[in-house]
Design an enzyme around this catalytic site. Structure first.
Site, PDB file in Angstrom:
ATOM      1  CG  HIS A  18     109.194  70.409  27.188  1.00 60.35           C
ATOM      2  ND1 HIS A  18     109.680  71.695  27.046  1.00 60.35           N
ATOM      3  CD2 HIS A  18     108.273  70.249  26.199  1.00 60.35           C
ATOM      4  CE1 HIS A  18     109.072  72.276  26.029  1.00 60.35           C
ATOM      5  NE2 HIS A  18     108.225  71.419  25.489  1.00 60.35           N
ATOM      6  CD  GLU A  19     106.216  66.959  25.316  1.00 64.36           C
ATOM      7  OE1 GLU A  19     105.122  67.554  25.300  1.00 64.36           O
ATOM      8  OE2 GLU A  19     107.080  67.122  24.439  1.00 64.36           O
ATOM      9  CG  HIS A  35     103.605  71.637  26.907  1.00 62.53           C
ATOM     10  ND1 HIS A  35     103.668  72.992  26.676  1.00 62.53           N
ATOM     11  CD2 HIS A  35     104.576  71.080  26.130  1.00 62.53           C
ATOM     12  CE1 HIS A  35     104.631  73.260  25.809  1.00 62.53           C
ATOM     13  NE2 HIS A  35     105.206  72.115  25.464  1.00 62.53           N
ATOM     14  CD  GLU A  91     107.069  74.177  22.977  1.00 63.41           C
ATOM     15  OE1 GLU A  91     107.958  73.478  23.504  1.00 63.41           O
ATOM     16  OE2 GLU A  91     105.998  73.713  22.567  1.00 63.41           O
TER      17      GLU A  91
END
Length: 241
Positions: free
Chosen positions: A124-125, A128, A181
């Site tokens: 997920h990070e 980004h 997100e």
């Protein structure tokens, strides 16, 4: 998962630009170059290191770096320098800065008893970063700030600082944050799968996070998707794949 508090951001220069992100195929409005954003995020990282104590746990640090490196390799970013840092806080959180600095809190680490759970967070990070979400958020903040100033409204520096994840403003910035997100969730599933982790375990991870999250604001006042909606989107995407 939120970003770190940032120092002052470098003002954007140059003309407006619409670019297509090769990772997502989505057009993005970006008016800051990568060098400017990296400089700002390095300042934010230095500030974070001063404010938050490091968790000096060699085994945990080694594990974080091992899983993190597999994920960034799977994302095609393994040739770049990344730093993964454990912070000694009970907070169940993590963040990433565009300069490829990843902060991971002890409270979150302690519920990641499976490497697949940790890969869910790290994917997920990394999403980004590959999604260029900080650059996009900064550009939108600047554009919104300029429009409101033309209308006679004074906006403080927090609006621009939101590019690196500091706080949130009710209004146009928040739905945009939720979109990012959700996009990072999907990118992260792809990366963890390529890295050899089981993306199906993202579902029990987010269920665990929602159960331990305590009270939370309604979705329209949060930059993060509602837990039930997030889990449903993830389940649907996995089933489609």
């Amino acid at each position: 998962l939120r970003g770190a508090a940032a120092g002052a951001l470098v003002a954007a220069t140059g003309a407006c630009a619409n670019t297509t992100n090769p990772e997502t195929g989505r057009d993005q409005f970006i008016i800051i170059d990568d060098a400017q954003l990296e400089q700002a995020s390095l300042q934010a990282w230095a500030q974070q290191l001063q404010q938050e104590p490091t968790w000096n746990n060699r085994a945990a640090q080694t594990r974080l770096e091992r899983v993190g490196q597999r994920v960034v390799d799977a994302a095609g970013r393994g040739g770049q320098p990344w730093e993964f840092r454990l912070f000694d806080s009970p907070e169940k959180n993590a963040f990433v800065l565009p300069a490829r600095k990843v902060g991971f809190y002890r409270g979150l680490y302690e519920i990641c008893d499976a490497d697949d759970y940790m890969a869910t967070v790290l994917g997920h990070e990394v999403g980004h970063v590959t999604g260029r979400h900080a650059a996009e958020r900064y550009s939108r903040a600047v554009a919104t700030n300029a429009a409101l100033q033309v209308a006679g409204t004074q906006i403080n520096s927090q609006l621009a600082m939101a590019a690196l994840g500091l706080g949130a403003q009710v209004g146009v910035m928040l739905p945009f944050g939720r979109e990012q997100e959700s996009e990072a969730d999907i990118l992260g599933l792809n990366y963890m799968h390529r890295a050899g982790y089981d993306p199906r375990l993202a579902i029990p991870f987010w269920q665990r996070m929602s159960q331990g999250g305590g009270s939370r604001p309604p979705e329209f006042l949060s930059t993060h998707p509602d837990p039930d909606n997030r889990i449903e989107r993830i389940r649907n995407y996995i089933n489609q794949q």
